[in-house]
Design an enzyme around this catalytic site. Sequence first.
Site, PDB file in Angstrom:
ATOM      1  CG  ASN A 118      32.035  86.558  67.529  1.00 28.07           C
ATOM      2  OD1 ASN A 118      30.824  85.812  67.315  1.00 28.07           O
ATOM      3  ND2 ASN A 118      32.803  86.440  67.467  1.00 28.07           N
ATOM      4  NE  ARG A 257      37.075  79.776  62.151  1.00 27.07           N
ATOM      5  CZ  ARG A 257      36.518  81.002  62.679  1.00 27.07           C
ATOM      6  NH1 ARG A 257      36.106  81.580  61.930  1.00 27.07           N
ATOM      7  NH2 ARG A 257      36.220  80.867  64.139  1.00 27.07           N
ATOM      8  CD  GLN A 286      42.273  84.208  60.218  1.00 26.49           C
ATOM      9  OE1 GLN A 286      41.280  84.014  59.589  1.00 26.49           O
ATOM     10  NE2 GLN A 286      42.109  84.409  61.481  1.00 26.49           N
ATOM     11  CG  HIS A 310      39.323  86.493  61.471  1.00 29.21           C
ATOM     12  ND1 HIS A 310      39.589  85.145  61.895  1.00 29.21           N
ATOM     13  CD2 HIS A 310      38.258  86.707  62.049  1.00 29.21           C
ATOM     14  CE1 HIS A 310      38.261  84.694  62.508  1.00 29.21           C
ATOM     15  NE2 HIS A 310      37.467  85.623  62.348  1.00 29.21           N
TER      16      HIS A 310
END
Length: 360
Positions: A118, A257, A286, A310
């Site tokens: 990704n 992050r 998260q 995210h």
Amino acid sequence: MVKVLAVLYSGGKAAQEESRLFGTIENRLGFGDWLESEGHEFIVTDDKEGPNSVFQQHIVDADILVTTPFHPAYVTKEIIAKAKNLKLAVTAGVGSDHVDLNAANERKITVAEVSGSNVVSVAEHVVMTMLVLVRNFVPAHEQIIAHDWNVAQIARNAFDIEGKTIGTIGAGRIGYRVLQRLEAFNPKELLWFDYTDLPADAAAAIKARRVDTLDELLSTCDVITVNCPLHEGTRGLIDEKAIAKMKKGAWLINTARGAIVKREAVVEALKSGHLAGYGGDVWDLQPAPKDHPWRDMRNPLGGGNAMVAHYSGTTLDAQIRYANGAKDIIKRYLAGQPQDPANVIVENGGYATRAYGQRK
Ligand code: NAD
């Protein structure tokens, strides 16, 4: 027969309507039927917190664990101690910091991720966030939704990317792609800071200068983008002191992050206007709690917040790549074949990558 446990995010109605949302519990990475047809057990859940969670109940005898960074199951030392059968932890995506890699090494658990799956998706998101912040897009859009019209109020804090000095912390797959994409904007200078060299041909192919110290990057750039993994050497790297070294009015983007950046340091710097903007899609916890201050922090002019959930690395284009990649990692494991070295983070009790900190 092996037991595979996957912790994915819940897709609800969206996943029922969109079968390409492979990373959801509903669509089971697109390979649930295959795994079960091969005679294996496949448990899929989004329930990941606390000792009674489905994750913690099934981790005790799972052979393979599949997680994603988007809805991370935190695989702590304590969880690894409970996971008596665990041999392989697969990250469907990129970034395996939610696994205690040192504890995995003690148990010789292999941790593998789908490297590169990704990285374009994230690089595009970084460039988008940069534009959104530098051009003061969010308050401009909010104004329109509020049926308002005040050009000066927006333009007083809107700039161009052209002519700015822009730097990346980490020039790996994502950081390098961000630099490549930014060239088209004609910046004053592109900088990168990394302890790993770029291959000579890759370095020669971009108009970017390497800096020797993080301090140089911090004090020189108008815009900084964070593109290194979270590890012992980067947790809290961007704290009050680091932000104080940045230029007044600089923009900071973090899609790497959340915990690389200190939560309160960002809130204070944005509030005071030392940072003109902060944006990204990663959070120190998260899902982010409802009262997380990054949700509604703003600069003194009411803008500067480009935070989203995210999702930069989980576009539909990315999901097919990381789902297929996770399947390939599991297939190789089941067939007793070696993994693609590019995907291996830790193996046989040691780090197989140089990206998670400088080690001997
Ligand atoms: P990569 O391994 O190709 O590159 C990481 C680079 O960071 C390496 O060159 C490494 O040497 C460098 N680095 C490590 N520590 C550093 C430090 N202290 N200072 C400077 N450089 C340092 O990884 P990548 O594919 O570019 O991904 C980077 C990170 O981005 C991932 O680890 C992950 O945390 C994050 N990521 C986020 C998303 C998202 O959806 N938001 C998706 C993919 C990856």
